[in-house]
Design a protein around this motif. Structure first.
Motif, PDB file in Angstrom:
ATOM      1  N   GLU A  88      28.081  37.064  28.355  1.00 16.06           N
ATOM      2  CA  GLU A  88      27.341  36.402  29.425  1.00 16.06           C
ATOM      3  C   GLU A  88      27.474  34.894  29.274  1.00 16.06           C
ATOM      4  O   GLU A  88      26.623  34.238  28.683  1.00 16.06           O
ATOM      5  N   GLU A 144      33.056  41.932  36.937  1.00 17.05           N
ATOM      6  CA  GLU A 144      33.361  41.193  35.715  1.00 17.05           C
ATOM      7  C   GLU A 144      34.167  42.051  34.744  1.00 17.05           C
ATOM      8  O   GLU A 144      33.988  43.273  34.669  1.00 17.05           O
ATOM      9  N   HIS A 146      35.366  42.096  30.566  1.00 16.03           N
ATOM     10  CA  HIS A 146      34.944  41.549  29.280  1.00 16.03           C
ATOM     11  C   HIS A 146      35.828  42.092  28.163  1.00 16.03           C
ATOM     12  O   HIS A 146      36.139  43.285  28.136  1.00 16.03           O
ATOM     13  N   TRP A 153      36.796  36.658  29.228  1.00 20.42           N
ATOM     14  CA  TRP A 153      35.895  37.069  30.311  1.00 20.42           C
ATOM     15  C   TRP A 153      36.485  36.647  31.648  1.00 20.42           C
ATOM     16  O   TRP A 153      37.174  35.621  31.743  1.00 20.42           O
ATOM     17  N   ARG A 155      35.532  36.888  36.114  1.00 20.76           N
ATOM     18  CA  ARG A 155      34.603  37.289  37.174  1.00 20.76           C
ATOM     19  C   ARG A 155      35.244  37.059  38.532  1.00 20.76           C
ATOM     20  O   ARG A 155      35.832  36.007  38.786  1.00 20.76           O
ATOM     21  N   ARG A 258      24.550  39.925  23.834  1.00 19.98           N
ATOM     22  CA  ARG A 258      23.192  40.440  23.922  1.00 19.98           C
ATOM     23  C   ARG A 258      23.217  41.900  23.506  1.00 19.98           C
ATOM     24  O   ARG A 258      24.025  42.675  24.003  1.00 19.98           O
ATOM     25  N   SER A 271      19.531  44.439  35.084  1.00 17.97           N
ATOM     26  CA  SER A 271      20.977  44.337  34.911  1.00 17.97           C
ATOM     27  C   SER A 271      21.442  44.949  33.603  1.00 17.97           C
ATOM     28  O   SER A 271      22.608  45.241  33.431  1.00 17.97           O
ATOM     29  N   ARG A 275      24.692  47.124  35.018  1.00 20.35           N
ATOM     30  CA  ARG A 275      25.978  46.480  34.816  1.00 20.35           C
ATOM     31  C   ARG A 275      26.950  47.374  34.064  1.00 20.35           C
ATOM     32  O   ARG A 275      28.108  47.027  33.913  1.00 20.35           O
TER      33      ARG A 275
END
Length: 289
Positions: A88, A144, A146, A153, A155, A258, A271, A275
């Motif tokens: 993120e 996105e 990852h 990353w 997007r 996270r 999310s 996600r």
């Protein structure tokens, strides 16, 4: 009932005629194959990090390898040891990202995130790439990609009625470019469906994916993308020297990962669940607008 690390199987009662996994995998544990007798069958939800898995049936050979073809789309919880998280980046970090435009329309984006279309193939050709899709508003959607391994990353911001769409990319891999190249390969290959692919796993754990070929590899296996830069050959008669490495790319350090929060856990944001296509099948990617 036996409890423990399922990736190790259960050797005391081996060999088995059938091994069935109700957890999905990205790599098939060697113990599952080694504890299945020659001619025995493994049924495993198998796939990449990019999208849903395929119900895959493999037969173990006398040499200890296993091979089989992919089948129906399904979504099972991933083995704990093979789960991935997502990145993120902050707004400031996104502001420093490489920015391009994509000319793809809704049809192409739909195919790139749909199992029965291109997403299964993209996942095979773009390794370690985790896809997430999030609806921000009714008119704005984020797709996105990852790779926590290289901290890369990408997007694509989809806005209703506005094309081309903006692409942001961070890290040493240009994940959107890789996915776009894999999508083009899928189109040129005749838009193969997942049931035309199959994995072969050798006794040393090497996984090879093939398309429309028997496990003896009489055809052409699908190669993984080459991530290392290509060095063109020197002109004829010219002295050869090791290529000068390019200067290191100055990339911002992405926000630390996270940790996963289970569905409904205290402190989990909406999310956290929506996600991740792997977490809840009802929240799989929808058709891009």
């Amino acid at each position: 009932m036996v409890t423990g690390d399922g990736t190790k199987g259960y050797a005391p009662d081996a060999p088995y005629d059938r091994v069935i996994s109700t957890a999905s995998v990205r790599t098939i544990p060697a113990a599952w194959i080694g504890q299945t007798r020659p001619g025995g069958v493994l049924v495993v939800p198998w796939g990449s990090d990019y999208g849903d898995d395929a119900l895959t049936r493999l037969v173990v050979a006398e040499d200890g390898s296993a091979s089989g073809r992919c089948g129906a789309d399904l979504a099972f919880m991933r083995l704990r040891s093979q789960r991935r998280d997502f990145l993120e980046p902050s707004a400031d970090q996104i502001g420093t990202a490489a920015t391009t435009r994509t000319a793809h329309g809704g049809r192409e984006l739909f195919e790139m995130v749909t199992f029965t279309r291109a997403s299964f193939t993209i996942g095979l050709r773009v390794p370690f790439c985790y896809l997430t899709v999030e609806d921000v508003t009714d008119d704005r959607r984020l797709v996105e990609l990852h790779d926590v391994r290289t901290r890369s990353w990408a997007r694509v911001t989809l806005i209703r009625g506005q094309t081309p769409w903006t692409v942001h990319q961070l890290g040493p891999r240009r994940l959107w470019d890789e996915a776009d190249t894999a999508y083009s390969w899928w189109r040129k290959a005749g838009e193969p469906t997942p049931n035309r692919f199959g994995p072969t796993v050798t006794p040393d754990g090497t996984h090879t994916v093939w398309l429309d070929t028997r496990p003896d590899f009489t055809g052409t296996p699908t190669p993984a993308p080459q991530l290392a830069p290509y060095a063109p050959p020197a002109p004829s008669g010219a002295a050869t020297h090791p290529p000068t490495p390019p200067p290191p790319r100055q990339e911002p350090q992405l926000t630390p990962l996270r940790p996963h929060r289970p569905v409904g856990a205290p402190g989990a944001r909406p999310s956290d669940n929506t996600r991740h296509p792997h977490r809840r099948r009802s929240e799989a990617p929808k058709t891009p607008r």
